[in-house]
Scaffold this motif. Structure first.
Motif, short mmCIF file in Angstrom:
data_model
loop_
_atom_site.label_atom_id
_atom_site.label_comp_id
_atom_site.label_asym_id
_atom_site.label_seq_id
_atom_site.Cartn_x
_atom_site.Cartn_y
_atom_site.Cartn_z
N PRO A 71 5.55 -5.31 -7.27
CA PRO A 71 6.07 -4.85 -8.70
C PRO A 71 7.35 -5.66 -8.96
O PRO A 71 7.55 -5.83 -10.46
N ALA A 72 8.30 -5.71 -7.98
CA ALA A 72 9.50 -6.51 -8.34
C ALA A 72 9.64 -7.22 -7.28
O ALA A 72 9.49 -6.87 -5.92
N LEU A 383 12.25 1.85 -6.28
CA LEU A 383 12.19 1.03 -7.34
C LEU A 383 12.17 1.65 -8.61
O LEU A 383 13.05 1.60 -9.51
N LEU A 384 11.38 2.59 -8.71
CA LEU A 384 11.09 3.30 -9.85
C LEU A 384 12.34 4.36 -10.04
O LEU A 384 12.76 4.65 -11.15
N ILE A 385 12.60 4.90 -8.85
CA ILE A 385 14.02 5.68 -8.83
C ILE A 385 15.22 4.97 -9.37
O ILE A 385 15.88 5.60 -10.05
N GLY A 387 15.40 2.11 -11.03
CA GLY A 387 15.28 1.44 -12.31
C GLY A 387 16.19 0.28 -12.35
O GLY A 387 16.24 -0.76 -11.57
N ASP A 388 17.08 0.12 -13.51
CA ASP A 388 17.61 -0.90 -13.72
C ASP A 388 19.10 -0.88 -12.75
O ASP A 388 19.83 -1.88 -12.68
N LYS A 389 19.21 0.27 -11.94
CA LYS A 389 20.23 0.25 -10.92
C LYS A 389 19.86 -0.55 -9.54
O LYS A 389 20.56 -0.68 -8.60
N THR A 390 18.63 -0.95 -9.34
CA THR A 390 18.04 -1.58 -8.47
C THR A 390 18.80 -2.87 -7.97
O THR A 390 19.34 -3.09 -6.53
N GLU A 391 19.76 -3.54 -8.82
CA GLU A 391 20.49 -4.54 -8.50
C GLU A 391 21.63 -4.07 -7.56
O GLU A 391 21.97 -4.67 -6.55
N LYS B 70 22.93 0.90 -21.54
CA LYS B 70 21.67 0.97 -21.89
C LYS B 70 21.51 2.67 -22.57
O LYS B 70 22.03 3.64 -21.97
N TYR B 83 19.82 -2.39 -24.84
CA TYR B 83 20.66 -2.71 -23.81
C TYR B 83 21.67 -3.74 -24.37
O TYR B 83 21.44 -4.62 -25.31
N ASN B 100 5.97 2.07 -18.15
CA ASN B 100 7.00 2.42 -17.04
C ASN B 100 8.32 2.12 -17.35
O ASN B 100 8.76 1.08 -17.20
N LEU B 101 9.01 3.17 -17.93
CA LEU B 101 10.42 2.80 -18.30
C LEU B 101 11.54 2.14 -17.22
O LEU B 101 12.32 1.53 -17.49
N SER B 102 11.16 2.50 -16.05
CA SER B 102 12.10 2.13 -14.77
C SER B 102 11.49 0.63 -14.53
O SER B 102 12.87 -0.19 -14.68
N LEU B 103 10.66 0.27 -14.66
CA LEU B 103 10.17 -1.20 -14.62
C LEU B 103 10.71 -2.00 -15.63
O LEU B 103 11.35 -3.18 -15.46
N SER B 105 13.17 -1.29 -17.77
CA SER B 105 14.54 -1.34 -17.91
C SER B 105 15.09 -2.46 -16.86
O SER B 105 16.16 -3.33 -17.31
N ILE B 106 14.47 -2.70 -15.67
CA ILE B 106 14.88 -3.75 -14.62
C ILE B 106 14.56 -5.34 -15.40
O ILE B 106 15.69 -5.99 -15.57
N GLU B 107 13.51 -5.44 -16.22
CA GLU B 107 13.38 -6.75 -17.11
C GLU B 107 14.33 -6.84 -18.00
O GLU B 107 14.82 -7.81 -18.33
N LYS B 109 17.23 -5.60 -18.36
CA LYS B 109 18.61 -5.81 -18.09
C LYS B 109 18.72 -7.43 -17.66
O LYS B 109 19.68 -7.98 -17.99
#
Lengths: 447, 119
Positions: A71-72, A383-385, A387-391, B70, B83, B100-103, B105-107, B109
């Motif tokens: 997924p990522a 990854l879902l937990i 989110g954009d903090k995965t980085e 965000k 963002y 799926n907002l988690s996924l 938000s990754i893209e 960002k």
């Protein structure tokens, strides 16, 4: 030694592939010895992935490549993407790569697939070696749970002994239809152990939309295959570790009864398991359904752990579907057998996820003085937990290894390792392998 | 790649994701720098875009004062992710309510980081 990594993102798989070839293979002087390619599943069509992998093979001049869809994907020098690909290419006189193998019927015959890996280990004469393999992941189509309904009959509850045999058949059927990972992944680990394999890193490909996941070996693209290889060296050492966020423990509960052959739990604390499970996590049924129906009804934030004799606390996921009275769990039969059946809840958090990634990388690199590269299989639920903090999680890994050390993180549908002759099958965890030079003989690292 | 086509390509990448209905790069005063839509779009989506345009100045002020990168709104029909791209632009991603907002938000960002290079 040359190691190049990169991550690109684009709506077109062809453009993403073209960019990654330019960025990564262009960085290697000559043809790489080996590559790991990871794509996101949004491109869907198998033929699209076949074309992309064929292009990478053609441009790199080698078919020594394995990979899959996740997924990522992320690498040390780029932020993660959910629409693109990551590539890691190696060229080294000190590091050997056995030609990658594949076994296309891994869900039904995990032992046969494991045999292929065992053969690679036996054929390799180098001093230090470790395995790396990828498998298909969980795949729960909308009607998947209907097939589980027969586990819920009064007969099944009353005559568990007999139903353990039927449970095995159902497990086999579930495996064939691609529902779970537990039934075959643990068997692979056990087979590797029986044959003296001391260290291996494994992960499952997954599509969180449950539509398609693929595995790559050479120019082949599979849907239900195991692909793998062996890294070996006389000068480099390999360190392994794993971790999960166990910082916030709350209640304990007893897994009273269940069909161990199919990881189906009938009673918790001697009460009907679904009812009691929701009671323990303190969520009304309708809210649970609303919150988790998008993730195959798995209560990912509420991770349970079971204490195994050999491996300490092992995390597992529980699936609580509205049509079932019981709870489906991801506990391998053997672990349930050797545990005291007292499970603990650990609530997952973004900070906890980051800290455990650091712990995993630090611990894997503990016996290594100069890390050269790292590989991480990280649960897609984390990854879902994050989110954009995965980085941030990958920044923590970089902090643990050194900011200039290349690594790749694949967000998987199952994480499994053999670490110092012990199998580790854990959910919602991060497993890592770090390769590098050691001045002193490598110590056994136990996390 | 020119600045204009570069921005448009990044926005199209986002719109190409199954759950994304539109991606718009707003100036904080509500003017649109560039945008990308799914081929078929509904009146409900257009109303949501109007809502974004009307509120982007307030949202950006809130983000600035709260030091937020965000902000996510879960509306009845759609989810909207704002963002921060730089001091004067905000990337807005409008997705279906089940996304799926988690996924996503990754893209978002990743695209916000890439868009800076074109501005």
């Amino acid at each position: 030694m040359q190691i190049a990594t990169g991550t690109t993102s684009h709506r077109s798989i062809h453009t993403a592939t073209k960019q990654i070839i330019n960025d990564v293979i262009g960085d290697i002087n000559g043809s790489p010895d080996f590559m790991i390619a990871a794509y996101t599943p949004n491109y869907r069509e198998k033929k699209e992935y076949e074309k992309a992998i064929a292009k990478i093979c053609e441009e790199s001049g080698t078919n020594n490549i394995i990979g899959g869809t996740f997924p990522a994907v992320a690498t040390s020098n780029d932020v993660p993407t959910t629409q693109g690909c990551s590539l890691m290419a190696f060229k080294s006189a000190e590091l050997d790569f056995q030609p990658p193998v594949s076994y296309s019927n891994i869900r039904l015959n995990p032992n046969k697939g494991a045999d292929k890996l065992v053969k690679l280990f036996k054929d390799d004469q180098k001093q230090n070696k470790t395995g790396f393999f990828l498998t298909p992941g969980p795949n729960f189509p909308p009607d998947a749970f209907n097939g589980m309904k027969m586990l819920d009959t009064i007969f099944a509850h009353k005559f568990r002994g007999m139903f353990n045999q039927i449970g095995k058949l159902i497990n086999r059927n579930m495996g064939k239809n691609g529902y779970g990972v537990t039934s075959f992944a643990y068997k692979i680990l056990k087979k590797l152990l029986e044959n003296g394999v001391s260290n291996t890193l494994g992960g499952a490909t997954i599509d969180l939309d449950m539509l398609s996941c693929y595995q790559f070996q050479g120019e082949n693209v599979f849907q239900n295959a195991m692909v793998g290889t062996i890294f070996s060296s006389d000068t480099l050492n390999f360190g392994h570790s794993w971790a999960f966020d166990k910082s916030q423990r709350s209640k304990t509960f007893e897994i009273s009864n269940g069909l161990k052959s199919s990881s189906y739990v009938h009673t918790i604390n001697d009460k009907p398991s679904k009812e009691e499970f929701l009671n323990v996590i303190d969520i009304p049924e309708n809210l649970y359904e609303e919150a988790f129906k998008g993730v195959a009804y798995a209560s990912l934030l509420y991770l349970s752990t079971l204490k195994s004799e050999d491996q300490g606390n092992l995390p597992f996921v529980s699936v609580c579907h509205p049509i079932l009275e019981g709870v489906i769990s991801t506990i391998p039969e053997e672990i349930l057998d050797e545990s005291d059946r007292i499970a603990e809840f650990c609530t997952q958090s973004g900070i906890g996820v980051q800290k455990s990634a650091y712990q995993c990388a630090k611990s894997a690199a503990q016996g290594i003085d100069n890390p050269v590269f790292g590989l991480f299989i990280n649960c897609s639920n984390r990854l879902l937990i994050a989110g954009d903090k995965t980085e941030q999680e990958n920044k923590m890994i970089a902090e643990a290894l050194g900011t200039d050390i290349p690594f790749m993180t694949l967000y998987s549908g199952g994480e499994f390792s053999v670490i110092n002759h012990k199998p580790v099958y854990a959910a919602v965890s991060v497993h890592g392998m770090v390769a590098g030079y050691s001045k002193s003989p490598q110590k056994n690292v136990v996390f | 790649m020119s600045s204009k086509s570069g921005i448009n390509s990044e926005l199209e990448d986002l719109t190409h994701l199954d759950e994304v209905e539109a991606s718009i790069l707003f100036r904080i005063d509500g003017n649109v720098v560039d945008s990308s839509f799914k081929e078929k779009y509904s009146h409900k989506l257009l109303r949501t875009i109007q809502w974004c345009k009307a509120n982007v100045d307030k949202v950006s002020l809130e983000m600035k004062s709260g030091n937020l990168n965000k902000v996510t709104y879960e509306l009845n029909e759609f989810c909207v992710i704002f963002y921060v791209v730089n001091n004067i632009t905000i990337l807005t991603t409008i997705s279906s309510k089940n996304a799926n907002l988690s996924l996503l938000s990754i893209e978002s960002k990743r695209k916000a980081l890439l868009l800076v290079n074109y501005l």
